[in-house]
Scaffold this motif. Structure first.
Motif, PDB file in Angstrom:
ATOM      1  N   THR A  40      39.252  12.939   0.488  1.00 20.26           N
ATOM      2  CA  THR A  40      39.333  13.513  -1.391  1.00 20.26           C
ATOM      3  C   THR A  40      40.185  15.097  -1.280  1.00 20.26           C
ATOM      4  O   THR A  40      39.895  15.235  -0.328  1.00 20.26           O
ATOM      5  N   PRO A  41      40.751  14.733  -2.868  1.00 20.32           N
ATOM      6  CA  PRO A  41      41.494  16.403  -2.727  1.00 20.32           C
ATOM      7  C   PRO A  41      40.273  17.274  -3.422  1.00 20.32           C
ATOM      8  O   PRO A  41      39.858  16.414  -4.042  1.00 20.32           O
ATOM      9  N   ALA A  42      40.975  18.534  -3.214  1.00 19.15           N
ATOM     10  CA  ALA A  42      40.411  19.805  -4.001  1.00 19.15           C
ATOM     11  C   ALA A  42      40.853  20.767  -3.793  1.00 19.15           C
ATOM     12  O   ALA A  42      41.747  20.568  -2.743  1.00 19.15           O
ATOM     13  N   ARG A  43      40.784  21.651  -4.629  1.00 19.40           N
ATOM     14  CA  ARG A  43      41.952  23.010  -4.441  1.00 19.40           C
ATOM     15  C   ARG A  43      41.074  23.836  -3.520  1.00 19.40           C
ATOM     16  O   ARG A  43      41.822  24.661  -2.997  1.00 19.40           O
ATOM     17  N   ASP A  44      39.740  23.920  -3.768  1.00 20.31           N
ATOM     18  CA  ASP A  44      38.868  24.920  -2.959  1.00 20.31           C
ATOM     19  C   ASP A  44      37.390  23.888  -2.550  1.00 20.31           C
ATOM     20  O   ASP A  44      37.440  23.402  -2.786  1.00 20.31           O
TER      21      ASP A  44
ATOM     22  N   LYS B 104      45.964  21.392  -4.162  1.00 16.87           N
ATOM     23  CA  LYS B 104      45.426  20.733  -3.579  1.00 16.87           C
ATOM     24  C   LYS B 104      45.225  20.359  -2.112  1.00 16.87           C
ATOM     25  O   LYS B 104      46.307  19.693  -1.875  1.00 16.87           O
ATOM     26  N   SER B 105      44.583  20.095  -1.262  1.00 18.81           N
ATOM     27  CA  SER B 105      44.451  19.366  -0.041  1.00 18.81           C
ATOM     28  C   SER B 105      42.857  18.463   0.908  1.00 18.81           C
ATOM     29  O   SER B 105      41.932  18.816  -0.545  1.00 18.81           O
ATOM     30  N   TRP B 106      43.292  17.879   0.930  1.00 17.22           N
ATOM     31  CA  TRP B 106      42.936  16.467   1.420  1.00 17.22           C
ATOM     32  C   TRP B 106      42.044  16.985   2.216  1.00 17.22           C
ATOM     33  O   TRP B 106      41.615  17.273   3.546  1.00 17.22           O
ATOM     34  N   TYR B 107      40.380  16.662   2.444  1.00 18.11           N
ATOM     35  CA  TYR B 107      39.024  16.697   3.130  1.00 18.11           C
ATOM     36  C   TYR B 107      38.839  15.265   3.736  1.00 18.11           C
ATOM     37  O   TYR B 107      38.874  14.611   2.988  1.00 18.11           O
TER      38      TYR B 107
END
Length: 193
Positions: free
Chosen positions: A36-40, A17-20
């Motif tokens: 917020t983190p999300a994989r995609d 996951k990367s942070w947005y």
């Protein structure tokens, strides 16, 4: 002898996951309200975020107003949101209502100049107990004023009036002619389209 169990390797999805960064819409000054983190990035769209007015404006007297935003697009590592509604905290609403007063709730769906529909829920608290006929007439006056004001304003202008409390103040000054009022608040709004 027992068979040796094949150990399944557990994949750590957290590392993928990367942070947005989440930002408010332009009419709320494009402020950063969180991460917020999300994989995609596609998984972020539709995710809801709730933030108090104090966190946006720094004004502690607006602590009781909660604004709701929804992520509608992602550009790079920035998630942009749209306004979906607001509400006031229940403890604030309960603190306004006292014994010997009347609580008048008026709810209406209004249409703005740019054809957006917003549901507004107004709470008026009288100084003394009002008759049911007075309450009914006050609801009618409040709903008429909301519809009239919304028809003249664009969506962004209406939301600004609602959140800042200027529309509630306008309702107060028009409705107090019917019966003495203690307070008027727009306790809830919801964007319908």
């Amino acid at each position: 002898m027992a068979k040796a169990k094949a150990r399944r390797r557990v994949r750590d999805t957290w590392k993928e996951k990367s942070w947005y960064t989440i930002k408010t819409p332009v009419n709320f000054e494009d402020k950063e309200i969180g991460e917020t983190p999300a994989r995609d990035p596609d998984y972020l769209i539709g995710r809801g975020v709730e933030v108090t007015m104090r966190e946006l404006s720094g004004d502690f007297s607006k602590q009781y107003i909660k604004l709701r935003f929804e992520i509608d697009n992602v550009a790079g590592d920035v998630a942009n949101t749209k306004f979906t509604g607001h509400k006031t905290t229940t403890d604030y609403v309960r603190s306004m209502i006292r014994r010997g007063t009347s609580r008048i709730d008026a709810s209406s769906v209004v249409k703005t100049k740019d054809d957006r529909k917003v549901k507004l829920h107004v709470l008026a608290v009288t100084t003394r107990r009002a008759k049911s006929s007075q309450q009914k007439y006050m609801r009618q006056v409040i709903n008429d004023l909301l519809a009239e004001t919304a028809a003249e304003k664009s969506f962004d202008e209406l939301i600004k009036l609602v959140v800042n409390g200027k529309l509630a103040s306008e309702v107060y000054h028009n409705a107090k002619k019917i019966y003495p009022l203690k307070r008027v608040e727009i306790i809830k709004s919801k964007v319908l389209n």
